[in-house]
Design a protein around this motif. Structure first.
Motif, short mmCIF file in Angstrom:
data_model
loop_
_atom_site.label_atom_id
_atom_site.label_comp_id
_atom_site.label_asym_id
_atom_site.label_seq_id
_atom_site.Cartn_x
_atom_site.Cartn_y
_atom_site.Cartn_z
N GLY B 25 26.37 21.98 45.15
CA GLY B 25 26.36 22.36 46.56
C GLY B 25 25.01 22.91 47.01
N PRO B 26 24.48 23.92 46.30
CA PRO B 26 23.17 24.47 46.69
C PRO B 26 22.05 23.43 46.65
N VAL B 27 22.12 22.49 45.71
CA VAL B 27 21.06 21.48 45.62
C VAL B 27 21.11 20.56 46.83
N VAL B 40 20.75 10.55 46.46
CA VAL B 40 20.75 10.94 45.03
C VAL B 40 20.93 12.45 44.86
N TYR B 41 20.57 13.24 45.89
CA TYR B 41 20.73 14.70 45.80
C TYR B 41 22.17 15.14 46.07
N ARG B 42 23.02 14.19 46.45
CA ARG B 42 24.38 14.53 46.90
C ARG B 42 25.48 13.82 46.13
N ASP B 43 25.14 12.71 45.50
CA ASP B 43 26.16 11.83 44.95
C ASP B 43 25.70 11.34 43.57
N ARG B 48 22.77 7.78 39.57
CA ARG B 48 22.81 6.85 38.43
C ARG B 48 22.26 5.49 38.85
N ARG B 49 22.60 5.05 40.04
CA ARG B 49 22.09 3.75 40.51
C ARG B 49 20.57 3.76 40.64
N ILE B 55 22.37 14.32 38.99
CA ILE B 55 21.87 14.67 40.32
C ILE B 55 20.61 15.51 40.16
N PRO B 56 19.48 15.04 40.70
CA PRO B 56 18.22 15.77 40.52
C PRO B 56 18.11 16.94 41.50
#
Lengths: 143, 166
Positions: B25-27, B40-43, B48-49, B55-56
């Motif tokens: 959540g915070p990221v 990519v920051y959310r899912d 991975r794709r 999640i970075p």
């Protein structure tokens, strides 16, 4: 390994990343305060900021560094940075248009690492520097 | 003791020891705050794709991760007491002037992902003062190295350069 968005062989010294433009709003300041935990009132309380002699609230330096980082990772891909450093030069103000500038300064191979050094800065539309610094990315190679 | 000696005295002193959990959540919220809409920051499936192992976190998130994941019950009981930076800057602020964030640096040793638990140890690595344009500038640099709590490998090092100007 990070996102293979940009390959080492596709980068030339002097290349420039696409410019990202963002007009700073007070909502940006509040959102960054909440997301970072930096509740210095200079960034969200107009009354306190003016009492301290400022013309209005102003942006967090780390917001500027973060916005510039977004443009950097948009260019080199995520999880490829090895270093990112900036100097905070001047304040940002609500209503100001902020522009990212990212240029490839050098390319070098160190062992199995394919490194690209970037000069980067965030300015307003008049060219006033807000933050200026450098970043290095370790890119994937086609070799 | 001169002010310069007083400054040199704090070099090498520990400033912090903290354990943080990197949470989704915070990221995602931080990515939004730095105007990054990348999924990519959310899912995790989007991450991975994109070829990532999880999640970075945005590049400047390590500056704020203590705000979120420094849970009381997981803190080491040997954290240093006191803050050498405040010991120097407190008396300077009592004379007036302002505190500025001069520079910020991140050195990334390996990617930080959601789910990581990191231990950060901070220390003062430089402290000095100089005259500039009729002002006295005092610089204090704090370096924090964050290591994986399981493997001990370094993940990210931050250098935080604070200036007192009067």
């Amino acid at each position: 390994m990070g996102e293979a968005k940009l390959h080492f062989e596709d980068v030339l010294e002097g290349d420039e990343a696409p410019v990202v433009s963002h007009t700073l709003s007070r909502t940006d300041l509040v959102r960054y305060a909440g997301a970072s935990g930096d509740y210095n009132p200079m960034h969200h309380d107009e009354i306190i900021a003016k009492a301290a002699g400022q013309p209005s609230v102003f942006g967090h330096g780390m917001f500027s560094m973060g916005l510039l980082a977004t443009a950097v990772t948009d260019y080199v891909g995520i999880d490829n940075l090895t270093r990112y450093k900036v100097r905070f030069s001047s304040q940002t103000w609500p209503g100001e248009e902020l522009l990212t500038h990212i240029t490839v300064r050098a390319k070098r191979v160190e062992g199995d690492r394919h490194l690209v050094d970037l000069d980067c800065s965030l300015t307003n539309a008049g060219g006033e520097i807000k933050v200026v610094g450098e970043a290095t990315a370790d890119l994937s190679s086609k070799a | 003791m001169s002010e310069d000696d007083e400054l040199k005295r704090i070099i090498g002193k520990p400033t912090s020891r903290a354990k943080v959990v990197i949470e989704r959540g915070p990221v995602a919220n931080f990515a939004t705050a730095v105007c990054d809409a990348n999924p990519v920051y959310r899912d995790e499936s989007a991450a991975r794709r994109a070829g990532l192992d999880g999640i970075p976190v945005p590049p400047t998130f390590p500056f704020s991760m203590e705000t979120w994941g420094k849970f009381v019950e997981i803190q080491p009981d040997d954290a240093p007491e006191g803050n050498p930076m405040a010991e120097v800057l407190g008396p300077l602020m009592a004379k007036g002037g302002i505190i500025l964030h001069g520079e910020q640096e991140f050195e990334y040793h390996r990617p930080v992902h959601v789910g990581d638990v990191l231990i950060g140890e901070g220390r003062i690595v430089d402290a000095y003062s100089k005259e500039s344009k009729g002002k006295t500038m005092t610089f204090v640099v704090t370096e924090t190295t964050w290591r994986d709590s399981v493997t001990g490998e370094p993940a990210v090092t931050t250098r935080f350069n604070v200036i007192h100007r009067i």
